[in-house]
Write a protein that holds these residues in place. Structure first.
Motif, PDB file in Angstrom:
ATOM      1  N   VAL A  84      -3.343   0.711  -3.709  1.00 51.78           N
ATOM      2  CA  VAL A  84      -4.537   1.561  -3.664  1.00 51.78           C
ATOM      3  C   VAL A  84      -4.231   2.949  -4.226  1.00 51.78           C
ATOM      4  O   VAL A  84      -4.987   3.488  -5.054  1.00 51.78           O
ATOM      5  N   LEU A  85      -3.118   3.554  -3.770  1.00 46.82           N
ATOM      6  CA  LEU A  85      -2.788   4.892  -4.256  1.00 46.82           C
ATOM      7  C   LEU A  85      -2.450   4.887  -5.749  1.00 46.82           C
ATOM      8  O   LEU A  85      -2.858   5.793  -6.485  1.00 46.82           O
ATOM      9  N   SER A  86      -1.718   3.878  -6.194  1.00 43.25           N
ATOM     10  CA  SER A  86      -1.360   3.819  -7.617  1.00 43.25           C
ATOM     11  C   SER A  86      -2.592   3.638  -8.494  1.00 43.25           C
ATOM     12  O   SER A  86      -2.744   4.324  -9.509  1.00 43.25           O
ATOM     13  N   SER A 119       4.691   7.127  -0.787  1.00 41.68           N
ATOM     14  CA  SER A 119       3.815   7.058   0.385  1.00 41.68           C
ATOM     15  C   SER A 119       3.970   5.728   1.106  1.00 41.68           C
ATOM     16  O   SER A 119       4.050   5.671   2.338  1.00 41.68           O
ATOM     17  N   ALA A 120       4.011   4.652   0.343  1.00 45.92           N
ATOM     18  CA  ALA A 120       4.177   3.323   0.937  1.00 45.92           C
ATOM     19  C   ALA A 120       5.530   3.211   1.634  1.00 45.92           C
ATOM     20  O   ALA A 120       5.619   2.706   2.759  1.00 45.92           O
ATOM     21  N   GLU A 121       6.581   3.685   0.998  1.00 45.24           N
ATOM     22  CA  GLU A 121       7.914   3.622   1.599  1.00 45.24           C
ATOM     23  C   GLU A 121       7.991   4.483   2.858  1.00 45.24           C
ATOM     24  O   GLU A 121       8.586   4.075   3.853  1.00 45.24           O
ATOM     25  N   LEU A 122       7.400   5.651   2.817  1.00 50.36           N
ATOM     26  CA  LEU A 122       7.387   6.520   3.996  1.00 50.36           C
ATOM     27  C   LEU A 122       6.655   5.848   5.144  1.00 50.36           C
ATOM     28  O   LEU A 122       7.126   5.859   6.291  1.00 50.36           O
ATOM     29  N   PHE A 123       5.526   5.238   4.849  1.00 45.40           N
ATOM     30  CA  PHE A 123       4.806   4.491   5.883  1.00 45.40           C
ATOM     31  C   PHE A 123       5.704   3.406   6.473  1.00 45.40           C
ATOM     32  O   PHE A 123       5.771   3.234   7.691  1.00 45.40           O
ATOM     33  N   GLY A 124       6.402   2.667   5.607  1.00 47.63           N
ATOM     34  CA  GLY A 124       7.265   1.585   6.078  1.00 47.63           C
ATOM     35  C   GLY A 124       8.361   2.083   7.006  1.00 47.63           C
ATOM     36  O   GLY A 124       8.632   1.469   8.046  1.00 47.63           O
ATOM     37  N   VAL A 125       8.966   3.197   6.655  1.00 45.08           N
ATOM     38  CA  VAL A 125      10.032   3.755   7.496  1.00 45.08           C
ATOM     39  C   VAL A 125       9.470   4.171   8.859  1.00 45.08           C
ATOM     40  O   VAL A 125      10.042   3.861   9.911  1.00 45.08           O
TER      41      VAL A 125
END
Length: 142
Positions: free
Chosen positions: A26-28, A46-52
């Motif tokens: 969505v962001l991309s 953003s996706a990686e930060l959410f995952g962490v």
């Protein structure tokens, strides 16, 4: 991941991965037309930060997340120091393979010195580290 899969939390892990993918997608799609490559970077980070954060939330009952983050602090600071040195050198040097190799060597050296310095100054096992370093140096001199 290293905790969720062995503990048979496959569903939670899969949900996290799917949400990561959706956030990134969505962001991309939204940001790439406006920001170009930086839109892709923002989406991925953003996706990686959410995952962490989400996985930290999932394992909070089993692992002391705060302690784990604090344990990683010296490595984060050293990584930022390495980035700073590389950026400074990049401004001074032209783009070439030789300059890239110099940046890499300076980055590795900076990271190593900062992490080593941290452990020699603040670690409870600093005496052990000092003995190891003295042994290495004495072998190189001899």
């Amino acid at each position: 991941t290293l905790y969720l899969i062995p503990m048979h939390k496959d569903v939670e892990y899969t949900v996290c991965i799917v949400i990561n993918a959706l956030i990134n997608l969505v962001l991309s799609i939204s940001l790439i037309p406006v920001l170009g490559i930086y839109g892709a970077v923002i989406g991925t980070l953003s996706a990686e930060l959410f995952g962490v954060v989400y996985q930290g939330y999932l394992v909070r009952k089993y692992i002391d997340v705060k302690k784990t983050v604090l344990t990683a602090a010296p490595f984060i600071v050293a990584g930022l120091g390495m980035l700073g040195i590389i950026e400074i050198v990049k401004v001074v040097m032209n783009n070439s393979i030789m300059h890239l190799l110099i940046q890499m060597c300076l980055g590795v050296l900076t990271y190593f010195l900062m992490v080593s310095g941290w452990f020699l100054i603040f670690s409870k096992e600093r005496e052990m580290y000092k003995k190891v370093i003295k042994k290495i140096i004495s072998k190189k001199i001899a």
